[in-house]
Design an enzyme around this catalytic site. Sequence first.
Site, PDB file in Angstrom:
ATOM      1  N   ASN A   5      39.614  14.604  51.789  1.00  0.00           N
ATOM      2  CA  ASN A   5      40.132  15.688  52.692  1.00  0.00           C
ATOM      3  C   ASN A   5      38.569  16.141  52.449  1.00  0.00           C
ATOM      4  OD1 ASN A   5      40.915  18.672  53.483  1.00  0.00           O
ATOM      5  ND2 ASN A   5      42.143  18.748  51.359  1.00  0.00           N
TER       6      ASN A   5
ATOM      7  N   LYS B 233      37.678  18.761  54.043  1.00  0.00           N
ATOM      8  CA  LYS B 233      38.099  20.984  54.141  1.00  0.00           C
ATOM      9  C   LYS B 233      37.327  21.678  55.078  1.00  0.00           C
ATOM     10  CE  LYS B 233      39.517  21.174  49.637  1.00  0.00           C
ATOM     11  NZ  LYS B 233      39.995  21.642  47.931  1.00  0.00           N
TER      12      LYS B 233
ATOM     13  N   HIS C  30      48.695  22.079  52.512  1.00  0.00           N
ATOM     14  CA  HIS C  30      47.664  21.762  51.852  1.00  0.00           C
ATOM     15  C   HIS C  30      48.080  23.445  51.116  1.00  0.00           C
ATOM     16  CE1 HIS C  30      44.441  22.198  49.235  1.00  0.00           C
ATOM     17  NE2 HIS C  30      44.125  20.874  49.345  1.00  0.00           N
TER      18      HIS C  30
ATOM     19  N   GLU D  52      45.359  25.958  49.846  1.00  0.00           N
ATOM     20  CA  GLU D  52      44.961  26.362  50.851  1.00  0.00           C
ATOM     21  C   GLU D  52      45.572  26.877  51.542  1.00  0.00           C
ATOM     22  OE1 GLU D  52      41.514  24.381  50.685  1.00  0.00           O
ATOM     23  OE2 GLU D  52      41.669  24.414  48.597  1.00  0.00           O
TER      24      GLU D  52
ATOM     25  N   GLU E 299      49.738  17.867  43.885  1.00  0.00           N
ATOM     26  CA  GLU E 299      48.101  18.303  44.008  1.00  0.00           C
ATOM     27  C   GLU E 299      48.349  19.753  42.889  1.00  0.00           C
ATOM     28  OE1 GLU E 299      44.978  17.265  46.851  1.00  0.00           O
ATOM     29  OE2 GLU E 299      45.592  18.928  47.260  1.00  0.00           O
TER      30      GLU E 299
ATOM     31  N   GLY F 164      39.257  21.698  43.301  1.00  0.00           N
ATOM     32  CA  GLY F 164      38.416  22.721  43.127  1.00  0.00           C
ATOM     33  C   GLY F 164      37.549  22.881  41.443  1.00  0.00           C
TER      34      GLY F 164
ATOM     35  N   SER G  41      40.392  17.641  41.311  1.00  0.00           N
ATOM     36  CA  SER G  41      39.095  17.067  40.764  1.00  0.00           C
ATOM     37  C   SER G  41      39.091  15.645  40.410  1.00  0.00           C
ATOM     38  CB  SER G  41      38.974  17.867  40.020  1.00  0.00           C
ATOM     39  OG  SER G  41      39.001  19.737  40.243  1.00  0.00           O
TER      40      SER G  41
END
Length: 251
Positions: A9, A11, A94, A96, A166, A172, A211
């Site tokens: 991904n 991003k 996702h 985010e 996730e 991250g 991660s």
Amino acid sequence: MRRKIIAGNWKMNKTRDEALQFIYAISEKLPSLDEVDSVICAPFPLLRTLSKRQGENLRIGAQNMHYADSGAYTGEISADMLTTIGVTYVIIGHSERRAMFNETDETVNLKLKKAFEKGLIPILCVGETLEEREKGHEKKVVKAQLEKDLEGLTKQDIEHLVIAYEPIWAIGTGRTATSEQAEEMCAYVRKVVKDLYGQVADKMRVQYGGSVKVSNIDEILSMPNIDGALVGGASLKAEDFVKLVEAGVNK
Ligand code: PGA
């Protein structure tokens, strides 16, 4: 046996030149799709550039799409726009997007239905925040997400669906869930889906994300209910991406 699926991904990273450099660096090096599914989920402007050069061993994914066929949705992208340029996968929900761009379980559900209708394979993301985990609510949160996100899908959809568990506190942050924590939650995701849709849940692939990197992917993929990884930061380097995909072979 479920074939592993390793998805990068990207991003909001990489210009066209950087994406080209990456794709030339990995082509020829990736294992065959019979052994492992490898996917790069890139920003919209790079999708055509990548799909034209993807080769036999790589599939291309988007990071979002709209649930309508077309219309007055300034700045949005439809499923047809993706399939007609050679995109195969799409990340839906996702964390985010849920946190920053108003993605809700309702829009996630509409997007999943549209993706299946149009022949895209969705990678649905679910997971709890740090606060929710500290209160011991991770299962409750993930179950509620799955029940709403998957409402009205068919068994056939579930067979092709990919779910990425996730935990938000691991994204991250460099703080990976332990492989036991990841396994426990991926097994739980499968159980919830099995309660809703029956045995077909055994065919569905569940990834872990948060991660994941070259140094920890082997341990993560050794777990029985983890069928792959959704990788952010570590998927940006061509050399590492190849290693991550190789880790998915024959496990
Ligand atoms: P990360 O991101 O690997 O950089 O933690 C994972 C994700 O957000 O999908």
